[in-house]
Design a protein around this motif. Structure first.
Motif, mmCIF file in Angstrom:
data_model
loop_
_atom_site.group_PDB
_atom_site.id
_atom_site.type_symbol
_atom_site.label_atom_id
_atom_site.label_comp_id
_atom_site.label_asym_id
_atom_site.label_seq_id
_atom_site.Cartn_x
_atom_site.Cartn_y
_atom_site.Cartn_z
ATOM 1 N N VAL A 1 0.832 -1.201 0.000
ATOM 2 C CA VAL A 1 0.000 0.000 0.000
ATOM 3 C C VAL A 1 0.867 1.252 0.000
ATOM 4 O O VAL A 1 0.557 2.237 -0.677
ATOM 5 C CB VAL A 1 -0.940 -0.012 1.234
ATOM 6 C CG1 VAL A 1 -1.689 1.295 1.364
ATOM 7 C CG2 VAL A 1 -1.899 -1.177 1.139
ATOM 8 N N GLU A 2 1.971 1.197 0.725
ATOM 9 C CA GLU A 2 2.832 2.381 0.833
ATOM 10 C C GLU A 2 3.403 2.786 -0.522
ATOM 11 O O GLU A 2 3.467 3.979 -0.845
ATOM 12 C CB GLU A 2 3.959 2.110 1.827
ATOM 13 C CG GLU A 2 4.702 3.369 2.218
ATOM 14 C CD GLU A 2 5.594 3.142 3.430
ATOM 15 O OE1 GLU A 2 6.370 4.051 3.719
ATOM 16 O OE2 GLU A 2 5.515 2.074 4.051
ATOM 17 N N CYS B 1 0.588 4.443 -2.527
ATOM 18 C CA CYS B 1 0.295 5.778 -2.000
ATOM 19 C C CYS B 1 1.380 6.772 -2.386
ATOM 20 O O CYS B 1 1.089 7.929 -2.717
ATOM 21 C CB CYS B 1 0.135 5.722 -0.482
ATOM 22 S SG CYS B 1 -1.362 4.865 0.028
ATOM 23 N N ASN B 2 2.633 6.348 -2.359
ATOM 24 C CA ASN B 2 3.727 7.226 -2.778
ATOM 25 C C ASN B 2 3.630 7.549 -4.265
ATOM 26 O O ASN B 2 3.919 8.672 -4.681
ATOM 27 C CB ASN B 2 5.082 6.577 -2.471
ATOM 28 C CG ASN B 2 5.402 6.613 -0.989
ATOM 29 O OD1 ASN B 2 4.883 7.443 -0.252
ATOM 30 N ND2 ASN B 2 6.271 5.699 -0.567
ATOM 31 N N SER C 1 -1.671 10.128 1.283
ATOM 32 C CA SER C 1 -1.273 9.519 2.543
ATOM 33 C C SER C 1 -1.943 8.156 2.698
ATOM 34 O O SER C 1 -2.997 7.892 2.120
ATOM 35 C CB SER C 1 -1.644 10.423 3.710
ATOM 36 O OG SER C 1 -3.048 10.547 3.789
ATOM 37 N N ARG C 2 -1.319 7.289 3.493
ATOM 38 C CA ARG C 2 -1.890 5.962 3.733
ATOM 39 C C ARG C 2 -3.230 6.063 4.443
ATOM 40 O O ARG C 2 -4.148 5.291 4.168
ATOM 41 C CB ARG C 2 -0.937 5.109 4.573
ATOM 42 C CG ARG C 2 0.190 4.528 3.776
ATOM 43 C CD ARG C 2 0.947 3.522 4.582
ATOM 44 N NE ARG C 2 0.928 3.848 6.002
ATOM 45 C CZ ARG C 2 1.875 3.557 6.877
ATOM 46 N NH1 ARG C 2 2.926 2.917 6.463
ATOM 47 N NH2 ARG C 2 1.781 3.882 8.135
ATOM 48 N N SER C 3 -3.347 7.030 5.346
ATOM 49 C CA SER C 3 -4.610 7.174 6.077
ATOM 50 C C SER C 3 -5.757 7.527 5.133
ATOM 51 O O SER C 3 -6.883 7.076 5.316
ATOM 52 C CB SER C 3 -4.482 8.233 7.175
ATOM 53 O OG SER C 3 -4.167 9.492 6.611
ATOM 54 N N SER C 4 -5.473 8.303 4.085
ATOM 55 C CA SER C 4 -6.505 8.637 3.091
ATOM 56 C C SER C 4 -6.950 7.385 2.352
ATOM 57 O O SER C 4 -8.134 7.198 2.068
ATOM 58 C CB SER C 4 -5.986 9.661 2.090
ATOM 59 O OG SER C 4 -5.704 10.869 2.724
ATOM 60 N N TYR C 5 -5.994 6.527 2.026
ATOM 61 C CA TYR C 5 -6.317 5.287 1.339
ATOM 62 C C TYR C 5 -7.218 4.409 2.194
ATOM 63 O O TYR C 5 -8.239 3.911 1.730
ATOM 64 C CB TYR C 5 -5.034 4.535 0.976
ATOM 65 C CG TYR C 5 -5.278 3.115 0.522
ATOM 66 C CD1 TYR C 5 -5.756 2.846 -0.753
ATOM 67 C CD2 TYR C 5 -5.041 2.044 1.383
ATOM 68 C CE1 TYR C 5 -5.986 1.543 -1.165
ATOM 69 C CE2 TYR C 5 -5.275 0.740 0.979
ATOM 70 C CZ TYR C 5 -5.748 0.494 -0.297
ATOM 71 O OH TYR C 5 -5.979 -0.786 -0.697
ATOM 72 N N TYR C 6 -6.857 4.231 3.454
ATOM 73 C CA TYR C 6 -7.649 3.376 4.337
ATOM 74 C C TYR C 6 -9.019 3.990 4.633
ATOM 75 O O TYR C 6 -10.015 3.281 4.747
ATOM 76 C CB TYR C 6 -6.892 3.091 5.632
ATOM 77 C CG TYR C 6 -5.740 2.138 5.421
ATOM 78 C CD1 TYR C 6 -5.979 0.839 4.994
ATOM 79 C CD2 TYR C 6 -4.437 2.547 5.626
ATOM 80 C CE1 TYR C 6 -4.927 -0.046 4.785
ATOM 81 C CE2 TYR C 6 -3.374 1.669 5.428
ATOM 82 C CZ TYR C 6 -3.630 0.381 4.999
ATOM 83 O OH TYR C 6 -2.595 -0.497 4.785
#
Length: 108
Positions: A3-4, A7-8, A13-18
């Motif tokens: 996921v990282e 996202c990069n 941000s990872r929190s936006s994805y989740y």
């Protein structure tokens, strides 16, 4: 693919994805009710009401909603308003010599 890395690549941000994944699984009941009301009023108008008209009809029923939200709901439902066009009068293509023209008699 981690996921990282994704996202990069998209610069989020990872929190936006989740948060997006969690929101995707959530069913918004209020929005479904609004969609049903918009669909009912659109059908009632025989497909001629646009977002402004439907917003007015919903306001009369006591529903507080904006015109652009109605427009978005109509778009999600695939509703497109159809206004009747002007009447097209048919032009005669043939002259009818077999039908006599009757002129009024001059009475003096």
């Amino acid at each position: 693919m981690p996921v990282e890395m994704v996202c990069n690549a998209f610069d989020i941000s990872r929190s936006s994805y989740y948060e997006y994944r969690q929101r995707r699984n959530h069913i918004d009941i209020e929005r479904l009710v609004l969609k049903a009301q918009v669909n009912r009023l659109f059908t009632k108008s025989r497909s001629s009401a646009g977002s402004r008209t439907i917003k007015g009809m919903l306001s009369e029923e006591g529903v507080v909603i904006g015109r652009f939200k109605v427009r978005r709901l109509m778009s999600e439902l695939g509703l497109i308003c159809k206004q009747p066009g002007p009447h097209a009068y048919k032009q005669a293509t043939l002259e009818r010599p077999d039908i006599p023209t009757i002129w009024p008699v001059n009475l003096q």
